[in-house]
Each structure stands twice: as C-alpha cells, then as structure tokens.
Design a protein around this motif. Structure first.
Motif, PDB file in Angstrom:
ATOM      1  N   PRO A 279      -4.627   6.442  -0.419  1.00  0.00           N
ATOM      2  CA  PRO A 279      -3.796   5.240  -0.527  1.00  0.00           C
ATOM      3  C   PRO A 279      -4.198   4.368  -1.712  1.00  0.00           C
ATOM      4  O   PRO A 279      -5.374   4.260  -2.060  1.00  0.00           O
ATOM      5  CB  PRO A 279      -4.059   4.516   0.797  1.00  0.00           C
ATOM      6  CG  PRO A 279      -4.603   5.552   1.723  1.00  0.00           C
ATOM      7  CD  PRO A 279      -5.356   6.508   0.858  1.00  0.00           C
ATOM      8  N   LEU A 280      -3.206   3.734  -2.317  1.00  0.00           N
ATOM      9  CA  LEU A 280      -3.417   2.780  -3.393  1.00  0.00           C
ATOM     10  C   LEU A 280      -2.898   1.413  -2.964  1.00  0.00           C
ATOM     11  O   LEU A 280      -1.847   1.308  -2.327  1.00  0.00           O
ATOM     12  CB  LEU A 280      -2.683   3.207  -4.663  1.00  0.00           C
ATOM     13  CG  LEU A 280      -3.045   4.563  -5.277  1.00  0.00           C
ATOM     14  CD1 LEU A 280      -2.231   4.790  -6.550  1.00  0.00           C
ATOM     15  CD2 LEU A 280      -4.534   4.672  -5.557  1.00  0.00           C
ATOM     16  N   LEU A 281      -3.631   0.386  -3.340  1.00  0.00           N
ATOM     17  CA  LEU A 281      -3.193  -0.991  -3.143  1.00  0.00           C
ATOM     18  C   LEU A 281      -2.605  -1.497  -4.451  1.00  0.00           C
ATOM     19  O   LEU A 281      -3.244  -1.405  -5.503  1.00  0.00           O
ATOM     20  CB  LEU A 281      -4.364  -1.881  -2.735  1.00  0.00           C
ATOM     21  CG  LEU A 281      -4.105  -3.398  -2.762  1.00  0.00           C
ATOM     22  CD1 LEU A 281      -3.112  -3.792  -1.676  1.00  0.00           C
ATOM     23  CD2 LEU A 281      -5.412  -4.171  -2.612  1.00  0.00           C
ATOM     24  N   TYR A 282      -1.397  -2.028  -4.388  1.00  0.00           N
ATOM     25  CA  TYR A 282      -0.715  -2.556  -5.567  1.00  0.00           C
ATOM     26  C   TYR A 282      -0.609  -4.073  -5.431  1.00  0.00           C
ATOM     27  O   TYR A 282      -0.214  -4.590  -4.379  1.00  0.00           O
ATOM     28  CB  TYR A 282       0.706  -2.003  -5.680  1.00  0.00           C
ATOM     29  CG  TYR A 282       0.793  -0.502  -5.826  1.00  0.00           C
ATOM     30  CD1 TYR A 282       1.152   0.085  -7.030  1.00  0.00           C
ATOM     31  CD2 TYR A 282       0.563   0.339  -4.738  1.00  0.00           C
ATOM     32  CE1 TYR A 282       1.264   1.458  -7.173  1.00  0.00           C
ATOM     33  CE2 TYR A 282       0.661   1.715  -4.862  1.00  0.00           C
ATOM     34  CZ  TYR A 282       1.017   2.265  -6.072  1.00  0.00           C
ATOM     35  OH  TYR A 282       1.120   3.628  -6.200  1.00  0.00           O
TER      36      TYR A 282
ATOM     37  N   ASP B 266       6.097  -7.261 -16.481  1.00  0.00           N
ATOM     38  CA  ASP B 266       5.246  -8.031 -15.574  1.00  0.00           C
ATOM     39  C   ASP B 266       3.966  -7.252 -15.299  1.00  0.00           C
ATOM     40  O   ASP B 266       3.967  -6.018 -15.225  1.00  0.00           O
ATOM     41  CB  ASP B 266       5.969  -8.314 -14.256  1.00  0.00           C
ATOM     42  CG  ASP B 266       7.010  -9.426 -14.387  1.00  0.00           C
ATOM     43  OD1 ASP B 266       6.882 -10.249 -15.312  1.00  0.00           O
ATOM     44  OD2 ASP B 266       7.940  -9.456 -13.566  1.00  0.00           O
ATOM     45  N   PHE B 267       2.880  -7.978 -15.096  1.00  0.00           N
ATOM     46  CA  PHE B 267       1.569  -7.353 -14.970  1.00  0.00           C
ATOM     47  C   PHE B 267       1.267  -6.969 -13.518  1.00  0.00           C
ATOM     48  O   PHE B 267       1.803  -7.558 -12.572  1.00  0.00           O
ATOM     49  CB  PHE B 267       0.492  -8.280 -15.529  1.00  0.00           C
ATOM     50  CG  PHE B 267       0.617  -8.463 -17.008  1.00  0.00           C
ATOM     51  CD1 PHE B 267      -0.049  -7.619 -17.883  1.00  0.00           C
ATOM     52  CD2 PHE B 267       1.429  -9.455 -17.536  1.00  0.00           C
ATOM     53  CE1 PHE B 267       0.085  -7.759 -19.256  1.00  0.00           C
ATOM     54  CE2 PHE B 267       1.569  -9.606 -18.913  1.00  0.00           C
ATOM     55  CZ  PHE B 267       0.902  -8.753 -19.769  1.00  0.00           C
ATOM     56  N   ALA B 268       0.391  -5.978 -13.372  1.00  0.00           N
ATOM     57  CA  ALA B 268       0.066  -5.447 -12.050  1.00  0.00           C
ATOM     58  C   ALA B 268      -1.347  -4.890 -12.050  1.00  0.00           C
ATOM     59  O   ALA B 268      -1.851  -4.436 -13.079  1.00  0.00           O
ATOM     60  CB  ALA B 268       1.054  -4.345 -11.656  1.00  0.00           C
ATOM     61  N   VAL B 269      -1.965  -4.908 -10.883  1.00  0.00           N
ATOM     62  CA  VAL B 269      -3.293  -4.345 -10.680  1.00  0.00           C
ATOM     63  C   VAL B 269      -3.205  -3.346  -9.537  1.00  0.00           C
ATOM     64  O   VAL B 269      -2.587  -3.638  -8.505  1.00  0.00           O
ATOM     65  CB  VAL B 269      -4.328  -5.437 -10.355  1.00  0.00           C
ATOM     66  CG1 VAL B 269      -5.699  -4.823 -10.070  1.00  0.00           C
ATOM     67  CG2 VAL B 269      -4.420  -6.439 -11.503  1.00  0.00           C
ATOM     68  N   VAL B 270      -3.794  -2.194  -9.716  1.00  0.00           N
ATOM     69  CA  VAL B 270      -3.772  -1.160  -8.675  1.00  0.00           C
ATOM     70  C   VAL B 270      -5.219  -0.800  -8.337  1.00  0.00           C
ATOM     71  O   VAL B 270      -6.058  -0.643  -9.226  1.00  0.00           O
ATOM     72  CB  VAL B 270      -2.992   0.090  -9.133  1.00  0.00           C
ATOM     73  CG1 VAL B 270      -2.959   1.136  -8.024  1.00  0.00           C
ATOM     74  CG2 VAL B 270      -1.577  -0.302  -9.542  1.00  0.00           C
ATOM     75  N   ARG B 271      -5.494  -0.668  -7.047  1.00  0.00           N
ATOM     76  CA  ARG B 271      -6.845  -0.368  -6.572  1.00  0.00           C
ATOM     77  C   ARG B 271      -6.817   0.875  -5.697  1.00  0.00           C
ATOM     78  O   ARG B 271      -5.985   0.984  -4.785  1.00  0.00           O
ATOM     79  CB  ARG B 271      -7.393  -1.548  -5.768  1.00  0.00           C
ATOM     80  CG  ARG B 271      -8.812  -1.373  -5.226  1.00  0.00           C
ATOM     81  CD  ARG B 271      -9.213  -2.628  -4.450  1.00  0.00           C
ATOM     82  NE  ARG B 271     -10.603  -2.632  -4.053  1.00  0.00           N
ATOM     83  CZ  ARG B 271     -11.045  -2.145  -2.892  1.00  0.00           C
ATOM     84  NH1 ARG B 271     -10.201  -1.596  -2.022  1.00  0.00           N
ATOM     85  NH2 ARG B 271     -12.330  -2.201  -2.591  1.00  0.00           N
ATOM     86  N   GLU B 272      -7.720   1.803  -5.976  1.00  0.00           N
ATOM     87  CA  GLU B 272      -7.869   2.989  -5.140  1.00  0.00           C
ATOM     88  C   GLU B 272      -8.743   2.615  -3.957  1.00  0.00           C
ATOM     89  O   GLU B 272      -9.849   2.110  -4.117  1.00  0.00           O
ATOM     90  CB  GLU B 272      -8.512   4.119  -5.952  1.00  0.00           C
ATOM     91  CG  GLU B 272      -8.186   5.520  -5.456  1.00  0.00           C
ATOM     92  CD  GLU B 272      -9.074   5.946  -4.292  1.00  0.00           C
ATOM     93  OE1 GLU B 272      -8.592   6.681  -3.415  1.00  0.00           O
ATOM     94  OE2 GLU B 272     -10.249   5.538  -4.281  1.00  0.00           O
TER      95      GLU B 272
ATOM     96  N   VAL C  57       0.851  -1.184   0.000  1.00  0.00           N
ATOM     97  CA  VAL C  57       0.000   0.000   0.000  1.00  0.00           C
ATOM     98  C   VAL C  57       0.885   1.231   0.000  1.00  0.00           C
ATOM     99  O   VAL C  57       1.815   1.343   0.801  1.00  0.00           O
ATOM    100  CB  VAL C  57      -0.945   0.018   1.225  1.00  0.00           C
ATOM    101  CG1 VAL C  57      -1.719   1.337   1.280  1.00  0.00           C
ATOM    102  CG2 VAL C  57      -1.912  -1.163   1.175  1.00  0.00           C
ATOM    103  N   ASN C  58       0.611   2.145  -0.906  1.00  0.00           N
ATOM    104  CA  ASN C  58       1.335   3.411  -0.969  1.00  0.00           C
ATOM    105  C   ASN C  58       0.362   4.521  -0.575  1.00  0.00           C
ATOM    106  O   ASN C  58      -0.600   4.779  -1.290  1.00  0.00           O
ATOM    107  CB  ASN C  58       1.874   3.650  -2.377  1.00  0.00           C
ATOM    108  CG  ASN C  58       2.769   4.878  -2.464  1.00  0.00           C
ATOM    109  OD1 ASN C  58       2.747   5.745  -1.594  1.00  0.00           O
ATOM    110  ND2 ASN C  58       3.562   4.952  -3.518  1.00  0.00           N
ATOM    111  N   PRO C  59       0.587   5.177   0.561  1.00  0.00           N
ATOM    112  CA  PRO C  59      -0.360   6.211   1.007  1.00  0.00           C
ATOM    113  C   PRO C  59      -0.251   7.512   0.238  1.00  0.00           C
ATOM    114  O   PRO C  59      -1.196   8.300   0.216  1.00  0.00           O
ATOM    115  CB  PRO C  59       0.025   6.413   2.473  1.00  0.00           C
ATOM    116  CG  PRO C  59       1.475   6.044   2.540  1.00  0.00           C
ATOM    117  CD  PRO C  59       1.670   4.947   1.541  1.00  0.00           C
TER     118      PRO C  59
END
Length: 242
Positions: free
Chosen positions: A191-194, A137-143, A31-33
């Motif tokens: 914050p974002l969840l990676y 490489d693949f990634a998903v980010v969620r607000e 998590v990046n705040p």
C-alpha cells in the motif's frame, strides 16, 4: 506540532479519500493498496513493435484511445507520430497532461519523462471534482512498509487511469530500485499513502528542477507538521479504514 483534522470526503473507484485540515494548509489523502506504475511521457515508452519500456496496449494503440496518450502524425492523422531522430527514433511520442511550453506538441521533449520525473497520474473523472487539484499540483507519496517517500506532483490524467498511478521515477524513489513499468521490476508491491495539495501549482507549472519540486513539497509538508506527521497520518487512516 500541527493538529490534523481528518474527515472522510468521498469514495472514488473503491478508494476512500479524506480531507486533511492543518489550519494553515489543506490537502487530501488516500491509500492505494495496489498501485500501478506508468512509463507515460518517456521518449522510449511505446514502440510500434511493442519493444518499449511499457506495453504497447497501455498507449491505447491500435485502439481508439491512443489519441489521449500519443501525438497524431500531422501528415497521417490516423496514426501516431513516430520520432524521426535521436536515440528514440521510431518510438511514438508519448504525452503527459503537464508539458513544457517551450517545445512544440510534436516534440518528445515537451512531456514529463516518467523515468526521470516523480509524478502522479490521476483519472480525469477524479480531477473534475472541485478540490481534487490539477496537473502541476504537488504531492507526497509514502510507502507504508518502509516509510520511503517520493516528493512529486500531478503530471498526468486521462480516462481509464487508476487512482494514483505513479511514474517509474516515483516508484523507484519508493522502493530504492530502478523501476520498470513493463516487467514490474522495482515497483511498489504494498500500500501507498498519497497526500495531495490542491491549488499548490506554481506558474509556470513546468519545467521544474527536481530540487525545486522537493523544496516545494517540503514547504507544504512543514505546514502540516513535517515528514514525521506522515507516519501518524498513515496510522490514523488505517484506524479509520479498519
């Protein structure tokens, strides 16, 4: 429903990174705040008069770091190359770690346009860790607040990068508004969840259509229980970090 095993892996640059094991699929999450937004790779990202979509200082010019983010002029290697034609004539050629091999390095078309491609930029020091993944490489980010998602991939790296910088397109996916790196309009404030899937890179890694990126991310997500699992993952990480 996949059962997620969550294990603290390490702390990097003040961010707690956790390994995720769903049996058939492994990943890592953090998590990046205070996420940062980048315009790197956009053909109009940087202009010598500082009129581009991003601040010129972000390119490293005129300091010594510019060679990591801009193409050098082959006829005057002490200076960055400027585009000679098209709508972005006069702008520097801004690079990304992931590139299109069909174009020469000096072409702005070779790189991921931050305004069009949902990608992450990660620190080189992080990517050197075994299991951290690599460009492609693949990634998903969620607000966290809205639950909005962006399905993308690792597109860039470099020294001085913050952990989990998001491209303008990825930022816009997460806010629902056109994002602008220079002004800060339309960029995530919370914050974002990676969720990153190391080793998921395809060959060739680029170019890919947006629909291909989305399909691959959805496939990887299904292996950990689908998109609904992201909310439960975010809640689990919140409890761990509290």
């Amino acid at each position: 429903m996949a059962v997620l095993m969550i294990e603290h892996w390490m702390d990097f640059a003040g961010v707690a990174v956790h390994r995720i094991d769903a049996g058939a699929q492994r990943a890592y999450a953090f998590v990046n705040p205070r996420p940062r937004v980048t315009a790197q790779g956009a053909p109009d990202a940087y202009h010598p008069d500082d009129t581009g979509r991003a601040h010129l200082r972000d390119s490293g010019w005129p300091g010594p770091e510019w060679r990591e983010r801009l193409v050098a002029d082959p006829h005057w290697p002490q200076r960055p190359l400027r585009q000679s034609q098209g709508r972005c004539a006069g702008y520097f050629v801004s690079t990304t770690a992931l590139s299109d091999p069909r174009f020469p390095r000096a072409s702005a078309h070779a790189y991921l346009d931050a305004g069009r491609v949902p990608y992450l930029a990660m620190p080189d020091a992080w990517l050197r860790h075994d299991g951290a993944g690599a460009p492609g490489d693949f990634a998903v980010v969620r607000e966290r607040a809205s639950g909005r998602l962006s399905l993308g991939l690792i597109g860039d790296g470099g020294r001085g990068r913050a952990m989990g910088e998001v491209s303008e397109r990825m930022a816009g996916d997460l806010t629902g508004h056109r994002a602008d790196a220079r002004s800060g309009r339309g960029v995530p404030t919370g914050p974002l969840l990676y969720l990153v899937f190391p080793g998921s890179r395809r060959e060739p890694a680029w170019p890919l259509q947006t629909a291909e990126i989305r399909a691959r991310c959805e496939q990887l997500l299904r292996r950990i229980g689908g998109m609904a699992q992201l909310g439960r993952l975010a809640e689990s990480l919140e409890r761990i970090e509290d």
